[in-house]
Structure formats: structure tokens, C-alpha cells
Design a protein around this motif. Structure first.
Motif, mmCIF file in Angstrom:
data_model
loop_
_atom_site.group_PDB
_atom_site.id
_atom_site.type_symbol
_atom_site.label_atom_id
_atom_site.label_comp_id
_atom_site.label_asym_id
_atom_site.label_seq_id
_atom_site.Cartn_x
_atom_site.Cartn_y
_atom_site.Cartn_z
ATOM 1 N N ILE A 1 64.065 79.162 7.977
ATOM 2 C CA ILE A 1 64.315 80.071 6.857
ATOM 3 C C ILE A 1 65.583 80.875 7.106
ATOM 4 O O ILE A 1 66.441 81.020 6.214
ATOM 5 C CB ILE A 1 63.105 81.008 6.650
ATOM 6 N N GLU A 2 65.720 81.397 8.299
ATOM 7 C CA GLU A 2 66.899 82.213 8.632
ATOM 8 C C GLU A 2 68.182 81.391 8.632
ATOM 9 O O GLU A 2 69.274 81.939 8.438
ATOM 10 C CB GLU A 2 66.693 82.896 9.977
ATOM 11 N N ALA A 3 68.062 80.079 8.854
ATOM 12 C CA ALA A 3 69.229 79.205 8.824
ATOM 13 C C ALA A 3 69.534 78.706 7.414
ATOM 14 O O ALA A 3 70.481 77.944 7.217
ATOM 15 C CB ALA A 3 69.010 78.004 9.747
ATOM 16 N N GLY A 4 68.734 79.151 6.432
ATOM 17 C CA GLY A 4 69.001 78.788 5.043
ATOM 18 C C GLY A 4 68.354 77.502 4.581
ATOM 19 O O GLY A 4 68.664 77.002 3.482
ATOM 20 N N TYR A 5 67.465 76.932 5.361
ATOM 21 C CA TYR A 5 66.811 75.684 4.960
ATOM 22 C C TYR A 5 65.980 75.873 3.698
ATOM 23 O O TYR A 5 65.420 76.935 3.454
ATOM 24 C CB TYR A 5 65.909 75.173 6.087
ATOM 25 N N ARG A 6 65.897 74.801 2.901
ATOM 26 C CA ARG A 6 65.064 74.765 1.713
ATOM 27 C C ARG A 6 63.875 73.848 1.976
ATOM 28 O O ARG A 6 64.013 72.815 2.635
ATOM 29 C CB ARG A 6 65.863 74.257 0.509
ATOM 30 N N PHE A 7 62.721 74.208 1.455
ATOM 31 C CA PHE A 7 61.501 73.431 1.672
ATOM 32 C C PHE A 7 61.136 72.661 0.403
ATOM 33 O O PHE A 7 61.241 73.185 -0.710
ATOM 34 C CB PHE A 7 60.348 74.354 2.079
ATOM 35 N N TYR A 8 60.709 71.414 0.611
ATOM 36 C CA TYR A 8 60.346 70.547 -0.491
ATOM 37 C C TYR A 8 59.026 69.849 -0.178
ATOM 38 O O TYR A 8 58.684 69.612 0.981
ATOM 39 C CB TYR A 8 61.411 69.469 -0.731
ATOM 40 N N GLY A 9 58.303 69.501 -1.248
ATOM 41 C CA GLY A 9 57.121 68.672 -1.063
ATOM 42 C C GLY A 9 57.535 67.230 -0.835
ATOM 43 O O GLY A 9 58.477 66.742 -1.461
ATOM 44 N N ARG A 10 56.850 66.576 0.073
ATOM 45 C CA ARG A 10 57.194 65.176 0.364
ATOM 46 C C ARG A 10 55.948 64.494 0.892
ATOM 47 O O ARG A 10 55.541 64.707 2.026
ATOM 48 C CB ARG A 10 58.304 65.121 1.408
ATOM 49 N N GLU A 11 55.289 63.723 0.079
ATOM 50 C CA GLU A 11 54.048 63.079 0.495
ATOM 51 C C GLU A 11 54.292 62.166 1.685
ATOM 52 O O GLU A 11 55.342 61.535 1.800
ATOM 53 C CB GLU A 11 53.461 62.267 -0.668
ATOM 54 N N SER A 12 53.319 62.109 2.579
ATOM 55 C CA SER A 12 53.469 61.301 3.783
ATOM 56 C C SER A 12 52.124 60.740 4.199
ATOM 57 O O SER A 12 51.130 61.459 4.235
ATOM 58 C CB SER A 12 54.046 62.150 4.921
ATOM 59 N N GLY A 13 52.112 59.452 4.529
ATOM 60 C CA GLY A 13 50.869 58.818 4.926
ATOM 61 C C GLY A 13 50.438 59.165 6.334
ATOM 62 O O GLY A 13 49.268 59.056 6.665
ATOM 63 N N TYR A 14 51.391 59.596 7.196
ATOM 64 C CA TYR A 14 51.024 59.847 8.588
ATOM 65 C C TYR A 14 50.805 61.317 8.898
ATOM 66 O O TYR A 14 50.295 61.662 9.959
ATOM 67 C CB TYR A 14 52.082 59.287 9.548
ATOM 68 N N ALA A 15 51.222 62.210 7.991
ATOM 69 C CA ALA A 15 51.041 63.637 8.258
ATOM 70 C C ALA A 15 49.556 63.975 8.273
ATOM 71 O O ALA A 15 48.749 63.341 7.611
ATOM 72 C CB ALA A 15 51.769 64.468 7.209
ATOM 73 N N GLN A 16 49.215 65.005 9.034
ATOM 74 C CA GLN A 16 47.810 65.367 9.218
ATOM 75 C C GLN A 16 47.382 66.424 8.191
ATOM 76 O O GLN A 16 48.130 67.345 7.882
ATOM 77 C CB GLN A 16 47.599 65.903 10.634
ATOM 78 N N GLY A 17 46.168 66.294 7.674
ATOM 79 C CA GLY A 17 45.643 67.293 6.747
ATOM 80 C C GLY A 17 46.413 67.386 5.456
ATOM 81 O O GLY A 17 46.573 68.458 4.883
ATOM 82 N N ASP A 18 46.971 66.267 4.997
ATOM 83 C CA ASP A 18 47.734 66.231 3.741
ATOM 84 C C ASP A 18 48.984 67.107 3.782
ATOM 85 O O ASP A 18 49.422 67.652 2.761
ATOM 86 C CB ASP A 18 46.857 66.659 2.549
#
Length: 358
Positions: free
Chosen positions: A315-332
Motif C-alpha cells: 500500500i505504501e509503495a502505491g500498489y493497486r489491488f485487484y480481484g483475480r480468481e485462482s484455482g490454487y489459492a487457499q480459501g477462495d
């Protein structure tokens, strides 16, 4: 006993240099003495505590962190548990290095007097191959081994002088390891198409298992390249964790989150509602989560989770967050963080990579 920076001497320093003990200069009369003459008491002590090891493997072990109960690390080939410490800062993170040095010095400082008082006895017992003495005096043996590796033999120095040497050695090692982590992460990000992975250790472990089972087809990255996307080190510390993030941010890497934060926190990140000023206050107000555990004290790695500090760095570096579905990520889990200098195609369109060149 010790959560060590390293079981080896700091870079550029030979822990056995300058020793004047006659036992070290004499012609060895047995294999333990021979090992001692070349590798020092610490290597011999390790061999005595694990007699089945060969002298060669013990000498090699000098160059590795030695894991044990209470060490705080997992095996080197596994992702290690990354606990949090409170009140972290950024901008090169000198305060975190200072804090880690103080913690490690405080941990070892109380043993300096024992090291001085018992060094000659320890040296004698190790040289003589007295297994029973080493096993019976395990904590003393560990203290002597650790301190000799870092600052050499007492050699008539007072406690104040040895304490200063200890602090300097630990600071050099922590600083070097942090700098090395930045460089290694930048290199890994370049090899891995500028994508890195974040998450709790249990989740990055499942991710790694998934990646290892992937068939190597077409232009898919090699297994080693994919494994390089996560922080996996035998020398974990708070500064090292920040250095990993620093390296990825410097390379403008995309960070994939493989731990679910829950729809509320994820929604706030995507909407840009969390910032440096409100982050921890908001996370605390939402109750226990992957980023906050009220059942953990500061001393036990809480309540702020290291994953939260990683997100705050982004956040402090200015990153932006987006939704991105993934089959391997845990807990959706479905978040990715993209550097502000990088274009972000529709994150839902997986035919378009998020790592397009700027």
C-alpha cells in the motif's frame, strides 16, 4: 537454545583466525582433533552430538543454520513460519535491523560470562572427544559453540569488549543477509516473469505443493523458477521479510495473495479504502483474521500478522489491488497487487497477463 542469525562466522571473518591454543597447533592424534584443527571446536561439538555424521558433513554444517527445538525455523527446503513483530518501519528499514540486532544480542549476552569462565574446559572436553560431557552440558556447549563462531575465543578480552564484538558480528550478518535477500528476490522475480507469492506459511506451502505437481509443458516456467516466487529461507527475520518485499517492489513485481482475507478486507483493499494511516486500526476493529490475532502477544508474534505488514508495504509503495480468481489459492483467495507503474488489464481476463511490461 539460540534463534541464531547463522551458525557460521560473519562473511569476511574466520572464526578460527588468530587462535593460539597449543591444542590447535599440535599434530592431531585422533579424528576429532584433526577436525578441530581445521574447523574449530564448534564443528567438533556438532559431530560429537551427532556421532553418525562424517567429519565432512559436520564441516559442511558449519556453513548452514543448525535447526533445533525452539529455533523458530523449519527445514531449509520448507517455507518457514514467519511470525510478526510490532511497531515496524519502512524506508530501508534500519529500525528493524536495529531491533533484530538488539533481540539477538540480548539473547546471547547473558552467556558471555559462562563462555569466558568455561571456554578452556569446553575446549579440553571437545578436543578429548568427551561425548558424555558435551551431552550433559548441552546448553553450555551450545553457548560456547555459538559465541566462538561469532567472535572467536575469549583471548583475554573483557565482557564489554566481547559484547561489542558480538553486536558488530550480529549486525554485519543481519545486514548482509537482508541485502542478499533483496538481490536474490530481484533475481527471482526477473526469472519468474515478475510475479511473487504472498500468504501465510501454511497456504504458501500448499501453493508450493501444487506447483511441484504441475507438469512441465510448453513454455511454462521451470519448477525452480516458480518456487522462487515465495520467501523460503533458513535465515528468516523481520528485516529479511521486509527485504523480500523490497526486492519485489524494486522489480515492480505482481504479488499474488494465496491466503483468503475474507470478502470485507479484500473489498476494502480493492476499493483503496485502506492506507498507511488507517490500516492497523481498521484491521483490529474487524476482529481476528489472517491479518490479526488478538490471542497472540507481541512476544509471540502478534497480534499483527506479518502478512499484514507485507500488504502495508505494498500500500505504501502505491500498489493497486485487484480481484483475480485462482484455482490454487487457499480459501477462495482472489487478490493480486499490481505496481502503479504497470498497466493493469482486466484482472478477470486470465488470457491477458498482469505482468505486461510498462
Amino acid at each position: 537454545m539460540y534463534e541464531r542469525v547463522s551458525s557460521q562466522a560473519p562473511k569476511g571473518r574466520d572464526a578460527s583466525a588468530g587462535r593460539t591454543s597449543p591444542a590447535r597447533k599440535a599434530t592431531p592424534v585422533n579424528p576429532l582433533a584433526a577436525l578441530n584443527a581445521t574447523a574449530g571446536n564448534a564443528a567438533v561439538a556438532q559431530m560429537m552430538r551427532a556421532p553418525a555424521q562424517s567429519a565432512q558433513s559436520v564441516q559442511s554444517a558449519q556453513d548452514k543454520h543448525v535447526h533445533g527445538a525452539g529455533c523458530g525455523h523449519g527445514k531449509q527446503q520448507q517455507a518457514v513460519q514467519r511470525a510478526a513483530l510490532p511497531a515496524v518501519q519502512r524506508a530501508g528499514h534500519p529500525a528493524k535491523i536495529d531491533g533484530e540486532v538488539r533481540r539477538l544480542v540480548d539473547q546471547a549476552a547473558g552467556d558471555i560470562a559462562k563462555f569466558v569462565a568455561n571456554y578452556d574446559t569446553w575446549q579440553e572436553k571437545v578436543n578429548a572427544g568427551d561425548y558424555k560431557w558435551v551431552d550433559k552440558n548441552g546448553e553450555l556447549n551450545d553457548a560456547c559453540e555459538y559465541l566462538e563462531n561469532l567472535i572467536g575465543e575469549p583471548a583475554g578480552r573483557g565482557e564489554a569488549e566481547m559484547l561489542a564484538a558480538l553486536e558488530a558480528a550480529i549486525r554485519a550478518e543481519v545486514t548482509a543477509t537482508s541485502a542478499e535477500t533483496v538481490a536474490n528476490t530481484r533475481a527471482a522475480a526477473n526469472i519468474a516473469k515478475h510475479k511473487l507469492v504472498l500468504g501465510r506459511t501454511s497456504d504458501t506451502g500448499k501453493w508450493a505443493e501444487y506447483q511441484q505437481n504441475k507438469p512441465q509443458t510448453g513454455d511454462r516456467l521451470s519448477g525452480d523458477a516458480r518456487m522462487g516466487r515465495r520467501l523460503n529461507t533458513a535465515k528468516w527475520s523481520v528485516p529479511v521479510n521486509y527485504a523480500f518485499m523490497d526486492g519485489g517492489i524494486a522489480e515492480r513485481a505482481v504479488f499474488k495473495l494465496v491466503t483468503s482475507l475474507g470478502s470485507q478486507i479484500e473489498g476494502m483493499l480493492v476499493a483503496g479504502k485502506l492506507n498507511a494511516g488507517n490500516f492497523w486500526k481498521t484491521i483490529e476493529s474487524l476482529g481476528n483474521s489472517a491479518l490479526w490475532d488478538s490471542n497472540k502477544s507481541d512476544e509471540n508474534g502478534g497480534p499483527q500478522a506479518m502478512l499484514g505488514h507485507e500488504l502495508l508495504q505494498l500500500i505504501e509503495a502505491g500498489y493497486r489491488f485487484y480481484g483475480r480468481e485462482s484455482g490454487y489459492a487457499q480459501g477462495d483467495a482472489r487478490l493480486v497487487a499490481v505496481h502503479p507503474d504497470r498497466p493493469a488489464p482486466d484482472p478477470g481476463d486470465k488470457t491477458k497477463p498482469l505482468t505486461l511490461p510498462a
